[in-house]
Design a protein around this motif. Structure first.
Motif, PDB file in Angstrom:
ATOM      1  N   GLY A   1      -4.061  23.788 -32.762  1.00  0.00           N
ATOM      2  CA  GLY A   1      -2.704  23.356 -33.081  1.00  0.00           C
ATOM      3  C   GLY A   1      -1.721  24.054 -32.169  1.00  0.00           C
ATOM      4  N   PRO A   2      -0.485  23.563 -32.077  1.00  0.00           N
ATOM      5  CA  PRO A   2       0.490  24.116 -31.125  1.00  0.00           C
ATOM      6  C   PRO A   2       0.769  25.598 -31.301  1.00  0.00           C
ATOM      7  CG  PRO A   2       1.249  22.021 -32.007  1.00  0.00           C
ATOM      8  CD  PRO A   2       0.054  22.394 -32.800  1.00  0.00           C
ATOM      9  N   THR A   3       0.699  26.095 -32.537  1.00  0.00           N
ATOM     10  CA  THR A   3       1.027  27.504 -32.786  1.00  0.00           C
ATOM     11  C   THR A   3      -0.200  28.324 -33.164  1.00  0.00           C
ATOM     12  OG1 THR A   3       1.576  27.039 -35.104  1.00  0.00           O
ATOM     13  CG2 THR A   3       3.376  26.899 -33.489  1.00  0.00           C
ATOM     14  N   ALA A   4      -1.384  27.800 -32.869  1.00  0.00           N
ATOM     15  CA  ALA A   4      -2.622  28.495 -33.229  1.00  0.00           C
ATOM     16  C   ALA A   4      -2.793  29.769 -32.404  1.00  0.00           C
ATOM     17  CB  ALA A   4      -3.816  27.573 -33.007  1.00  0.00           C
ATOM     18  N   GLU A   5      -3.586  30.699 -32.935  1.00  0.00           N
ATOM     19  CA  GLU A   5      -3.939  31.887 -32.171  1.00  0.00           C
ATOM     20  C   GLU A   5      -4.787  31.486 -30.964  1.00  0.00           C
ATOM     21  OE1 GLU A   5      -2.848  34.927 -32.690  1.00  0.00           O
ATOM     22  OE2 GLU A   5      -1.698  34.258 -34.445  1.00  0.00           O
ATOM     23  N   LEU A   6      -4.779  32.300 -29.945  1.00  0.00           N
ATOM     24  CA  LEU A   6      -5.410  31.928 -28.688  1.00  0.00           C
ATOM     25  C   LEU A   6      -6.918  31.740 -28.793  1.00  0.00           C
ATOM     26  CD1 LEU A   6      -3.491  34.143 -26.117  1.00  0.00           C
ATOM     27  CD2 LEU A   6      -3.009  31.799 -26.837  1.00  0.00           C
ATOM     28  N   ASP A   7      -7.527  32.362 -29.791  1.00  0.00           N
ATOM     29  CA  ASP A   7      -8.972  32.195 -29.968  1.00  0.00           C
ATOM     30  C   ASP A   7      -9.325  31.119 -30.987  1.00  0.00           C
ATOM     31  OD1 ASP A   7      -8.095  33.518 -32.201  1.00  0.00           O
ATOM     32  OD2 ASP A   7      -9.543  35.162 -32.064  1.00  0.00           O
TER      33      ASP A   7
ATOM     34  N   ASN B   1       1.722  14.535 -16.549  1.00  0.00           N
ATOM     35  CA  ASN B   1       2.014  15.702 -17.400  1.00  0.00           C
ATOM     36  C   ASN B   1       1.201  15.705 -18.689  1.00  0.00           C
ATOM     37  OD1 ASN B   1       3.961  17.242 -15.949  1.00  0.00           O
ATOM     38  ND2 ASN B   1       5.566  15.787 -16.486  1.00  0.00           N
ATOM     39  N   THR B   2      -0.014  15.174 -18.638  1.00  0.00           N
ATOM     40  CA  THR B   2      -0.847  15.112 -19.843  1.00  0.00           C
ATOM     41  C   THR B   2      -2.126  15.938 -19.711  1.00  0.00           C
ATOM     42  OG1 THR B   2      -1.909  13.052 -19.077  1.00  0.00           O
ATOM     43  CG2 THR B   2       0.037  12.826 -20.480  1.00  0.00           C
ATOM     44  N   SER B   3      -2.101  16.950 -18.841  1.00  0.00           N
ATOM     45  CA  SER B   3      -3.314  17.735 -18.574  1.00  0.00           C
ATOM     46  C   SER B   3      -3.671  18.705 -19.688  1.00  0.00           C
ATOM     47  CB  SER B   3      -3.131  18.535 -17.280  1.00  0.00           C
ATOM     48  OG  SER B   3      -2.151  19.544 -17.452  1.00  0.00           O
ATOM     49  N   GLY B   4      -2.712  19.058 -20.525  1.00  0.00           N
ATOM     50  CA  GLY B   4      -2.906  20.107 -21.524  1.00  0.00           C
ATOM     51  C   GLY B   4      -2.170  21.372 -21.157  1.00  0.00           C
ATOM     52  N   TYR B   5      -1.773  21.501 -19.904  1.00  0.00           N
ATOM     53  CA  TYR B   5      -0.933  22.606 -19.456  1.00  0.00           C
ATOM     54  C   TYR B   5       0.522  22.151 -19.402  1.00  0.00           C
ATOM     55  CZ  TYR B   5      -5.134  25.104 -17.945  1.00  0.00           C
ATOM     56  OH  TYR B   5      -6.335  25.766 -17.912  1.00  0.00           O
ATOM     57  N   GLY B   6       1.434  23.087 -19.628  1.00  0.00           N
ATOM     58  CA  GLY B   6       2.845  22.746 -19.497  1.00  0.00           C
ATOM     59  C   GLY B   6       3.748  23.745 -20.180  1.00  0.00           C
ATOM     60  N   MET B   7       5.020  23.450 -20.087  1.00  0.00           N
ATOM     61  CA  MET B   7       6.044  24.312 -20.655  1.00  0.00           C
ATOM     62  C   MET B   7       5.921  24.379 -22.177  1.00  0.00           C
ATOM     63  SD  MET B   7      10.142  23.753 -20.235  1.00  0.00           S
ATOM     64  CE  MET B   7      10.045  23.893 -18.457  1.00  0.00           C
ATOM     65  N   VAL B   8       5.902  25.576 -22.706  1.00  0.00           N
ATOM     66  CA  VAL B   8       5.822  25.784 -24.157  1.00  0.00           C
ATOM     67  C   VAL B   8       7.199  26.227 -24.626  1.00  0.00           C
ATOM     68  CG1 VAL B   8       4.690  27.010 -26.044  1.00  0.00           C
ATOM     69  CG2 VAL B   8       3.401  26.407 -23.971  1.00  0.00           C
ATOM     70  N   ILE B   9       7.885  25.365 -25.337  1.00  0.00           N
ATOM     71  CA  ILE B   9       9.259  25.641 -25.745  1.00  0.00           C
ATOM     72  C   ILE B   9       9.311  26.386 -27.071  1.00  0.00           C
ATOM     73  CG2 ILE B   9      11.462  24.567 -26.349  1.00  0.00           C
ATOM     74  CD1 ILE B   9      10.745  22.325 -24.397  1.00  0.00           C
ATOM     75  N   GLN B  10       8.443  26.007 -28.009  1.00  0.00           N
ATOM     76  CA  GLN B  10       8.495  26.650 -29.313  1.00  0.00           C
ATOM     77  C   GLN B  10       7.743  27.980 -29.294  1.00  0.00           C
ATOM     78  OE1 GLN B  10       5.341  23.415 -30.843  1.00  0.00           O
ATOM     79  NE2 GLN B  10       6.161  24.658 -32.491  1.00  0.00           N
ATOM     80  N   ALA B  11       8.230  28.927 -30.081  1.00  0.00           N
ATOM     81  CA  ALA B  11       7.595  30.239 -30.167  1.00  0.00           C
ATOM     82  C   ALA B  11       6.154  30.089 -30.660  1.00  0.00           C
ATOM     83  CB  ALA B  11       8.379  31.147 -31.093  1.00  0.00           C
ATOM     84  N   SER B  12       5.231  30.737 -29.980  1.00  0.00           N
ATOM     85  CA  SER B  12       3.820  30.616 -30.333  1.00  0.00           C
ATOM     86  C   SER B  12       3.039  31.669 -29.565  1.00  0.00           C
ATOM     87  CB  SER B  12       3.293  29.220 -29.966  1.00  0.00           C
ATOM     88  OG  SER B  12       3.314  29.053 -28.561  1.00  0.00           O
TER      89      SER B  12
END
Length: 437
Positions: free
Chosen positions: A157-163, A180-191
């Motif tokens: 999920g967008p705010t999941a822990e890295l593991d 822009n659909t690779s899975g990489y990109g700008m993360v705007i929300q805190a996470s």
């Protein structure tokens, strides 16, 4: 403390807000701009009189006058020290106003500007040319050239822990990078992912790259994807990866390949990843708005774009109004230059039409309302509704903007002031100067 990614996000959102305004949508309402302009120049440099101009044959003088007056109003309002712009179909005049740096000489029409995200459409064309040469395919795995992207893990999920991840269901492809659909990109929300990108230097910030392309990609690949490839949309990072991909496929730095394969055929003699030493007197200072006015962030004739010390195949370009016009005119003329094809009609059609599946256009993918009447092709936004339907274009975070309309009209605005609320009126009014016929 605001992170570099949040700062860059704000600048980019301001840029895209301005583009959205052109169709009467987005955070700033076009009707408001018309109301303020009908009363004459307002404190934000509002345009007096009608905003919509005809730019067909015989109106170059009128269009140039309107453009020059627009720039002068915003110089006088303190939004920019100076700027360069053009607007029209076919033969156009470059207009300027103000100075290249505060306390310096006048802005020249041959000023070499940091165009930042206006680079994306250029690297898209370079990639399409590699497809047409049989060296790349849209939907093949890229791991042969980018082994760092093998065996990707994806956040649950967008705010999941890295593991807290699952394996990627498919490989990252060229199509994913272009859209822009690779899975990489700008993360705007805190996470946790946003924090990790800030910690390892891979977030999108207002400053130029701080590390070489190889190190940057290796650090990016240490992190999980924000979503399954092809199943979400996040801005920016895919195009830095694209630059590295082009470099590896061609076996040479991105700048060298672009100079030979794109800039040479188009006659773009002043466009590069940095300014040549003999041209540094044409590089204006760069600024951002502070509490007490403009604050210099890059000196005239110096700074990062005077020549980096590492590979910037993941970086962004400098260019001039005339150079970028040659590129945009190629798009306006069906992907041809001097009668010869630069890219095929089929690839141009795909590039300039919405390529993002509806399922990827989620509310958290960019700023609220971005997808209302807007799509994304290859490296450009595409207006899908409203009076400017069919317009393609994009902005750069240092106050630059371009568009190409279906009737062949090209608009280019180049300043060197970071996007933000003080810049919205200028870009929005520039975008509103022409409505496709």
């Amino acid at each position: 403390m605001v992170s570099r990614s949040a700062y860059r996000a704000a600048a980019e959102l301001a840029a895209i807000a301005a583009i959205a305004v052109a169709g009467g949508r987005g955070p700033i309402d076009l009707a408001w701009l018309r109301r303020t302009s009908s009363a004459g120049t307002d404190r934000d440099g509002g345009v007096g009189g009608a905003l919509i101009l005809a730019v067909g044959g015989g109106t170059i003088a009128g269009v140039s006058t309107a453009l020059r007056e627009l720039l002068i109003r915003h110089v006088d309002a303190g939004a920019i020290p100076g700027g360069v712009a053009l607007l029209g179909a076919g033969n156009v005049e470059v207009v300027t106003a103000g100075v290249a740096s505060i306390g310096g000489g006048p802005m020249g029409e041959d000023a070499i500007m940091r165009i930042q995200s206006m680079t994306k459409v250029i690297t898209s064309v370079a990639a399409l040319r590699l497809v047409e040469a049989g060296r790349l395919q849209f939907d093949q795995s890229l791991v042969d050239w980018l082994p760092e992207l093998a065996d990707r893990q994806v956040l649950r999920g967008p705010t999941a822990e890295l593991d807290d991840t699952v394996p990627a269901r498919r490989a990252i492809t060229l199509r994913h990078l272009l859209t822009n659909t690779s899975g990489y990109g700008m993360v705007i929300q805190a996470s946790p992912l946003q924090q990790a990108m800030a910690a390892n230097g891979t977030e999108a910030g207002p400053e130029p790259p701080a590390m070489g392309a190889e190190v940057w990609l290796r650090r990016l690949a240490e992190l999980p994807l924000a979503f399954q490839p092809g199943e979400g949309w996040r801005y920016h990072h895919s195009f830095a990866v694209l630059g590295i991909l082009i470099s590896r496929v061609t076996g040479r730095p991105l700048g060298t390949h672009l100079a030979e394969d794109v800039f040479g055929p188009l006659g773009m003699t002043d466009t590069a990843l940095w300014v040549a030493e003999g041209k540094l007197d044409r590089l204006p200072a760069a600024y951002r708005h502070g509490d007490e006015g403009l604050v210099e962030i890059e000196p005239a004739g110096g700074g990062f774009y005077a020549g980096p010390s590492f590979d910037v195949s993941h970086g962004e370009l400098v260019s001039t109004a005339r150079d970028y016009h040659r590129f945009a005119q190629m798009l306006a003329e069906g992907g041809r230059v001097n009668g010869q094809p630069m890219i095929s009609p089929d690839h141009l059609q795909q590039m300039t039409s919405d390529q993002v599946p509806a399922r990827c256009k989620t509310a958290d993918s960019f700023f609220p309302g971005f997808w209302d009447g807007m799509g994304w092709g290859f490296g450009v936004a595409v207006k899908t509704e409203g009076p400017q339907r069919g317009r393609i274009g994009w902005s750069g975070g240092l106050g630059t903007d371009f568009f190409v309309d279906p009737d062949g009209t090209v608009g280019i605005l180049l300043t060197q002031v970071e996007m933000g609320k003080d810049m919205w009126p200028l870009v929005a009014q520039f975008q509103s100067l022409h409505e496709p016929s």
